[in-house]
Design an enzyme around this catalytic site. Structure first.
Site, PDB file in Angstrom:
ATOM      1  N   GLU A  59       0.819  -1.210   0.000  1.00 39.52           N
ATOM      2  CA  GLU A  59       0.000   0.000   0.000  1.00 39.52           C
ATOM      3  C   GLU A  59       0.855   1.263   0.000  1.00 39.52           C
ATOM      4  O   GLU A  59       1.940   1.279   0.593  1.00 39.52           O
ATOM      5  CB  GLU A  59      -0.876   0.016   1.271  1.00 39.52           C
ATOM      6  CG  GLU A  59      -1.847  -1.136   1.325  1.00 39.52           C
ATOM      7  CD  GLU A  59      -2.439  -1.388   2.700  1.00 39.52           C
ATOM      8  OE1 GLU A  59      -3.626  -1.743   2.768  1.00 39.52           O
ATOM      9  OE2 GLU A  59      -1.720  -1.236   3.710  1.00 39.52           O
ATOM     10  N   ASP A  85      -7.486  -4.838   8.864  1.00 39.28           N
ATOM     11  CA  ASP A  85      -7.135  -3.603   8.170  1.00 39.28           C
ATOM     12  C   ASP A  85      -7.037  -3.788   6.663  1.00 39.28           C
ATOM     13  O   ASP A  85      -6.298  -3.086   6.000  1.00 39.28           O
ATOM     14  CB  ASP A  85      -5.813  -3.035   8.740  1.00 39.28           C
ATOM     15  CG  ASP A  85      -4.647  -4.008   8.588  1.00 39.28           C
ATOM     16  OD1 ASP A  85      -4.866  -5.145   8.115  1.00 39.28           O
ATOM     17  OD2 ASP A  85      -3.515  -3.630   8.924  1.00 39.28           O
TER      18      ASP A  85
HETATM   19  P1  NAD Z   1       2.590 -10.381  13.444  1.00 38.94           P
HETATM   20  O1  NAD Z   1       2.407 -11.357  12.343  1.00 38.94           O
HETATM   21  O2  NAD Z   1       3.954 -10.055  13.899  1.00 38.94           O
HETATM   22  O3  NAD Z   1       1.763 -10.856  14.725  1.00 38.94           O
HETATM   23  C1  NAD Z   1       0.454 -11.322  14.645  1.00 38.94           C
HETATM   24  C2  NAD Z   1       0.236 -12.330  15.772  1.00 38.94           C
HETATM   25  O4  NAD Z   1      -1.144 -12.719  15.752  1.00 38.94           O
HETATM   26  C3  NAD Z   1       1.066 -13.596  15.630  1.00 38.94           C
HETATM   27  O5  NAD Z   1       1.842 -13.786  16.784  1.00 38.94           O
HETATM   28  C4  NAD Z   1       0.010 -14.689  15.435  1.00 38.94           C
HETATM   29  O6  NAD Z   1       0.378 -15.930  16.010  1.00 38.94           O
HETATM   30  C5  NAD Z   1      -1.189 -14.075  16.134  1.00 38.94           C
HETATM   31  N1  NAD Z   1      -2.483 -14.646  15.744  1.00 38.94           N
HETATM   32  C6  NAD Z   1      -2.922 -14.942  14.494  1.00 38.94           C
HETATM   33  N2  NAD Z   1      -4.176 -15.460  14.565  1.00 38.94           N
HETATM   34  C7  NAD Z   1      -4.518 -15.448  15.875  1.00 38.94           C
HETATM   35  C8  NAD Z   1      -5.684 -15.850  16.579  1.00 38.94           C
HETATM   36  N3  NAD Z   1      -6.725 -16.368  15.948  1.00 38.94           N
HETATM   37  N4  NAD Z   1      -5.710 -15.701  17.937  1.00 38.94           N
HETATM   38  C9  NAD Z   1      -4.639 -15.189  18.591  1.00 38.94           C
HETATM   39  N5  NAD Z   1      -3.498 -14.793  17.977  1.00 38.94           N
HETATM   40  C10 NAD Z   1      -3.446 -14.918  16.631  1.00 38.94           C
HETATM   41  O7  NAD Z   1       1.824  -9.048  12.957  1.00 38.94           O
HETATM   42  P2  NAD Z   1       1.959  -7.567  13.562  1.00 38.94           P
HETATM   43  O8  NAD Z   1       3.006  -6.799  12.841  1.00 38.94           O
HETATM   44  O9  NAD Z   1       1.992  -7.639  15.052  1.00 38.94           O
HETATM   45  O10 NAD Z   1       0.562  -6.979  13.088  1.00 38.94           O
HETATM   46  C11 NAD Z   1      -0.646  -7.434  13.682  1.00 38.94           C
HETATM   47  C12 NAD Z   1      -1.801  -6.955  12.851  1.00 38.94           C
HETATM   48  O11 NAD Z   1      -1.914  -5.520  12.955  1.00 38.94           O
HETATM   49  C13 NAD Z   1      -1.649  -7.250  11.360  1.00 38.94           C
HETATM   50  O12 NAD Z   1      -2.882  -7.722  10.871  1.00 38.94           O
HETATM   51  C14 NAD Z   1      -1.313  -5.913  10.736  1.00 38.94           C
HETATM   52  O13 NAD Z   1      -1.750  -5.806   9.405  1.00 38.94           O
HETATM   53  C15 NAD Z   1      -2.070  -4.968  11.659  1.00 38.94           C
HETATM   54  N6  NAD Z   1      -1.561  -3.606  11.720  1.00 38.94           N
HETATM   55  C16 NAD Z   1      -2.488  -2.618  11.798  1.00 38.94           C
HETATM   56  C17 NAD Z   1      -2.067  -1.321  11.889  1.00 38.94           C
HETATM   57  C18 NAD Z   1      -3.082  -0.230  12.026  1.00 38.94           C
HETATM   58  O14 NAD Z   1      -2.737   0.951  11.929  1.00 38.94           O
HETATM   59  N7  NAD Z   1      -4.318  -0.551  12.319  1.00 38.94           N
HETATM   60  C19 NAD Z   1      -0.706  -0.992  11.874  1.00 38.94           C
HETATM   61  C20 NAD Z   1       0.218  -2.047  11.836  1.00 38.94           C
HETATM   62  C21 NAD Z   1      -0.224  -3.353  11.756  1.00 38.94           C
END
Ligand code: NAD
Length: 349
Positions: free
Chosen positions: A66, A237
């Site tokens: 993005e 997101d």
């Molecule tokens: P990451 O992959 O490092 O961590 C995600 C974690 O979620 C992993 O440890 C995984 O095991 C866990 N997980 C997956 N499914 C699960 C479930 N059903 N129950 C419990 N845990 C579960 O990702 P990240 O960098 O920490 O990002 C997390 C999320 O936040 C992503 O989806 C990312 O796109 C989003 N994000 C949003 C914003 C925003 O501004 N809203 C900004 C950054 C990241």
């Protein structure tokens, strides 16, 4: 707070990952999270000054790439960011990012920066900004479901800005929770590892979901959300990527960043367009109510908006002025005679 613009002949300041880490340690992470929270809130207050568009997304089977542009008429910002939930299985991060600021008057870039760390910081600061307007007064316990790359940042921002003192952690991968326990030991937070998402929500005034999965997931079901709770949902997101059961949205008052983007990417993509939402910026200025009662369920349907990156980059630029937390980057060809670009190339032979 913006540093004086460099002359157009100057190199472009570049903040590498190494220098970003030095800066965070120099400022102190909680102090930086508080500063970012205030900066983002200031920019949300002057919302109408900004050019706004939903981010430009290129979707593929495993993820999304993005671009997130905005401008306040003086400074232009743009972030490149990806989201690839399967990356971690290959030892790669789900989210990486870098970004730039440019001077609107000339179009010349004035800052280039890593933004993988800065995105984690600004996302956490934005969560805390929303929570300080919406969370139940005196909430001290937060459930943190999804203990990946964003997790510690989310926890520390809620501690620094909202006074959270206890964290109840759950991840489907116990290794992720162990990592978070290790990283936050000594943070001053009381840490409780939980056996399920439901267990994590017990007694929590704030529930943060930050999981990554490229599907309509159900991290929280309606029965896990008691009256009065604030939900900070950051992991849903993208189109087709949500975390909350729709029934929760039917009981909650939902607050968003930029509606045209959140309708595409947020939890509210599950709802029809007559579903009521409130823009967070209106709560911040007092134009709309935030939390109205102790029993109200509030939901911040976070997707991440370009103004938050603008705020973070402008803050960064001011912070590095007069320091050695950046390098000069030879990014823009700069012939002495601006029309003699070819001559400059020839003379370099
Ligand atoms: P990451 O992959 O490092 O961590 C995600 C974690 O979620 C992993 O440890 C995984 O095991 C866990 N997980 C997956 N499914 C699960 C479930 N059903 N129950 C419990 N845990 C579960 O990702 P990240 O960098 O920490 O990002 C997390 C999320 O936040 C992503 O989806 C990312 O796109 C989003 N994000 C949003 C914003 C925003 O501004 N809203 C900004 C950054 C990241």
């Amino acid at each position: 707070m913006t540093a004086p613009l460099p002359s157009h002949k100057a190199m472009v300041p570049f903040v590498s990952v190494k220098n970003m880490m030095r800066l965070v340690h120099d400022v102190g992470i909680e102090s930086m999270l508080r500063d970012l929270c205030d900066r983002i809130e200031d920019d949300f207050r002057r919302w109408d000054a900004f050019d706004k568009t939903p981010r430009v997304a290129s979707h593929s089977r495993d993820g999304v790439i993005e671009l997130m542009p905005t401008s306040d008429g003086t400074i232009y910002a743009c972030k490149y960011v990806n989201g690839h939930p399967r990356n971690t299985a290959d030892g790669l991060q789900t989210v990486t990012a870098f970004g730039l600021l440019a001077e609107v008057a000339t179009g010349y870039p004035v800052l280039l920066a890593e933004m993988t760390l800065l995105t984690a910081l600004r996302t956490a600061a934005t969560s805390a900004m929303a929570a300080r307007h919406l969370a139940p007064k005196g909430a001290q316990v937060m459930a943190l479901i999804g203990n990946g790359a964003q997790a510690e940042f989310q926890a520390l921002a809620m501690k620094a800005v909202c006074g959270i003192d206890t964290l109840r952690l759950y991840d489907i991968d116990p290794g992720a929770t162990e990592k978070t326990l290790r990283n936050l030991a000594g943070s001053g937070l009381t840490l409780v590892a939980c056996a399920s998402a439901q267990a994590a929500t017990e007694g929590a005034g704030i529930i943060t979901t930050c999981t990554a999965d490229k599907q309509f997931a159900t991290i929280l079901t309606d029965n896990m959300v008691g009256a009065g709770v604030h939900i900070n949902a950051i992991g849903g997101d993208c189109p087709g990527k949500t975390e909350l059961h729709r029934d929760i949205l039917l009981r909650a008052d939902t607050f968003v960043e930029y509606p045209p983007q959140t309708w595409i990417e947020g939890e509210i993509q599950q709802m029809t367009r007559d579903y009521p939402i409130t823009e967070l910026r209106h709560v911040i200025t007092g134009a709309a109510p935030g939390r109205r009662s102790d029993s109200q369920i509030t939901l911040f349907d976070s997707v991440g908006f370009a103004i938050e990156d603008f705020s973070a980059l402008v803050y960064l630029r001011a912070r590095i002025a007069g320091t050695d937390f950046y390098e000069d980057f030879d990014l823009i060809a700069d012939p002495d005679d601006p029309r003699d670009l070819f001559g400059m190339l020839q003379r370099a032979r």
